[in-house]
Design a protein around this motif. Structure first.
Motif, PDB file in Angstrom:
ATOM      1  N   PHE A 119       0.922  -1.334  -0.161  1.00  0.00           N
ATOM      2  CA  PHE A 119      -0.097   0.138   0.143  1.00  0.00           C
ATOM      3  C   PHE A 119       0.875   1.180   0.186  1.00  0.00           C
ATOM      4  N   ILE A 120       1.855   1.128   0.784  1.00  0.00           N
ATOM      5  CA  ILE A 120       2.987   2.446   0.490  1.00  0.00           C
ATOM      6  C   ILE A 120       3.452   2.486  -0.871  1.00  0.00           C
ATOM      7  N   ILE A 121       3.944   1.496  -1.316  1.00  0.00           N
ATOM      8  CA  ILE A 121       4.464   1.505  -2.695  1.00  0.00           C
ATOM      9  C   ILE A 121       3.439   1.989  -3.807  1.00  0.00           C
ATOM     10  N   VAL A 122       2.217   1.529  -3.725  1.00  0.00           N
ATOM     11  CA  VAL A 122       1.273   2.094  -4.686  1.00  0.00           C
ATOM     12  C   VAL A 122       0.537   3.545  -4.269  1.00  0.00           C
ATOM     13  N   GLY A 123       0.763   3.915  -3.091  1.00  0.00           N
ATOM     14  CA  GLY A 123       0.502   5.665  -2.500  1.00  0.00           C
ATOM     15  C   GLY A 123       1.681   6.144  -3.392  1.00  0.00           C
ATOM     16  N   MET A 124       3.034   5.748  -3.274  1.00  0.00           N
ATOM     17  CA  MET A 124       4.052   6.471  -3.670  1.00  0.00           C
ATOM     18  C   MET A 124       3.958   6.613  -5.407  1.00  0.00           C
ATOM     19  N   PHE A 125       3.542   5.499  -6.028  1.00  0.00           N
ATOM     20  CA  PHE A 125       3.260   5.509  -7.400  1.00  0.00           C
ATOM     21  C   PHE A 125       2.185   6.667  -7.777  1.00  0.00           C
ATOM     22  N   LEU A 126       0.928   6.426  -7.229  1.00  0.00           N
ATOM     23  CA  LEU A 126      -0.022   7.386  -7.385  1.00  0.00           C
ATOM     24  C   LEU A 126       0.494   8.764  -7.319  1.00  0.00           C
ATOM     25  N   LEU A 127       1.473   9.194  -6.140  1.00  0.00           N
ATOM     26  CA  LEU A 127       1.918  10.435  -6.114  1.00  0.00           C
ATOM     27  C   LEU A 127       2.769  10.833  -7.305  1.00  0.00           C
ATOM     28  N   LEU A 128       3.546   9.770  -7.920  1.00  0.00           N
ATOM     29  CA  LEU A 128       4.342  10.011  -9.136  1.00  0.00           C
ATOM     30  C   LEU A 128       3.611  10.149 -10.278  1.00  0.00           C
ATOM     31  N   LEU A 129       2.537   9.481 -10.375  1.00  0.00           N
ATOM     32  CA  LEU A 129       1.507   9.628 -11.468  1.00  0.00           C
ATOM     33  C   LEU A 129       0.935  11.117 -11.558  1.00  0.00           C
ATOM     34  N   CYS A 130       0.685  11.496 -10.331  1.00  0.00           N
ATOM     35  CA  CYS A 130       0.057  13.012 -10.240  1.00  0.00           C
ATOM     36  C   CYS A 130       1.183  14.112 -10.755  1.00  0.00           C
ATOM     37  N   TYR A 131       2.594  13.809 -10.476  1.00  0.00           N
ATOM     38  CA  TYR A 131       3.340  14.594 -10.814  1.00  0.00           C
ATOM     39  C   TYR A 131       3.654  14.518 -12.358  1.00  0.00           C
ATOM     40  N   ALA A 132       3.480  13.356 -12.814  1.00  0.00           N
ATOM     41  CA  ALA A 132       3.760  13.019 -14.172  1.00  0.00           C
ATOM     42  C   ALA A 132       2.632  13.725 -15.093  1.00  0.00           C
ATOM     43  N   PHE A 133       1.635  13.683 -14.541  1.00  0.00           N
ATOM     44  CA  PHE A 133       0.490  14.373 -15.348  1.00  0.00           C
ATOM     45  C   PHE A 133       0.736  15.772 -15.378  1.00  0.00           C
ATOM     46  N   ALA A 134       1.355  16.642 -14.205  1.00  0.00           N
ATOM     47  CA  ALA A 134       1.642  17.859 -14.018  1.00  0.00           C
ATOM     48  C   ALA A 134       2.696  18.245 -14.994  1.00  0.00           C
ATOM     49  N   GLY A 135       3.512  17.177 -15.258  1.00  0.00           N
ATOM     50  CA  GLY A 135       4.713  17.428 -16.131  1.00  0.00           C
ATOM     51  C   GLY A 135       4.456  17.326 -17.476  1.00  0.00           C
ATOM     52  N   VAL A 136       3.500  16.561 -17.886  1.00  0.00           N
ATOM     53  CA  VAL A 136       2.869  16.706 -19.140  1.00  0.00           C
ATOM     54  C   VAL A 136       2.203  17.972 -19.568  1.00  0.00           C
ATOM     55  N   VAL A 137       1.545  18.537 -18.744  1.00  0.00           N
ATOM     56  CA  VAL A 137       0.894  19.795 -18.968  1.00  0.00           C
ATOM     57  C   VAL A 137       1.718  21.037 -19.018  1.00  0.00           C
ATOM     58  N   LEU A 138       2.838  21.042 -17.853  1.00  0.00           N
ATOM     59  CA  LEU A 138       3.660  22.124 -17.927  1.00  0.00           C
ATOM     60  C   LEU A 138       4.786  22.276 -18.712  1.00  0.00           C
ATOM     61  N   PHE A 139       5.444  20.829 -19.052  1.00  0.00           N
ATOM     62  CA  PHE A 139       6.751  20.644 -19.954  1.00  0.00           C
ATOM     63  C   PHE A 139       6.626  19.786 -21.028  1.00  0.00           C
ATOM     64  N   GLY A 140       5.395  19.534 -21.408  1.00  0.00           N
ATOM     65  CA  GLY A 140       5.049  18.672 -22.469  1.00  0.00           C
ATOM     66  C   GLY A 140       5.440  19.272 -23.839  1.00  0.00           C
ATOM     67  N   THR A 141       5.809  20.724 -24.032  1.00  0.00           N
ATOM     68  CA  THR A 141       6.305  21.328 -25.227  1.00  0.00           C
ATOM     69  C   THR A 141       7.652  21.655 -25.084  1.00  0.00           C
TER      70      THR A 141
END
Length: 102
Positions: free
Chosen positions: A15-37
């Motif tokens: 559950f700790i690993i899944v929580g960390m992956f979800l946090l990483l996924l949220c930052y990945a989506f933010a990175g796509v929006v902000l740094f995708g271009t």
């Protein structure tokens, strides 16, 4: 008894690993929006960029493990000849700012 301890600790660690992956996924989506271009540089290339969520996760994993995170940061800095600014970029950033302020 030792095997039972290992199984219980693995179950709780899952559950700790899944929580960390979800946090990483949220930052990945933010990175796509902000740094995708961002144009390619020394470390942002066709294999490591923020153009999709999968590639963003691999870049963030590189950053988390400490592999040249400062070079990736310098590639993502805003420099006029190296960044493509489009109307959709401003729309995504504006929508993200509005959703955060609400």
């Amino acid at each position: 008894m030792l095997l039972l301890t290992v199984v219980v600790s693995m179950y709780k660690s899952f559950f700790i690993i899944v929580g960390m992956f979800l946090l990483l996924l949220c930052y990945a989506f933010a990175g796509v929006v902000l740094f995708g271009t961002v144009k390619y540089g020394e470390n942002i290339n066709r294999h490591a960029n923020f153009s999709s969520a999968g590639k963003a996760i691999t870049v963030l994993f590189r950053i988390v493990t400490g592999e040249d995170w400062n070079k990736i940061m310098h590639d993502c800095m805003v420099n006029i000849p190296f960044v493509i600014i489009t109307a959709s970029t401003f729309t995504h950033v504006h929508m993200a700012m509005v959703s955060l302020s609400a």
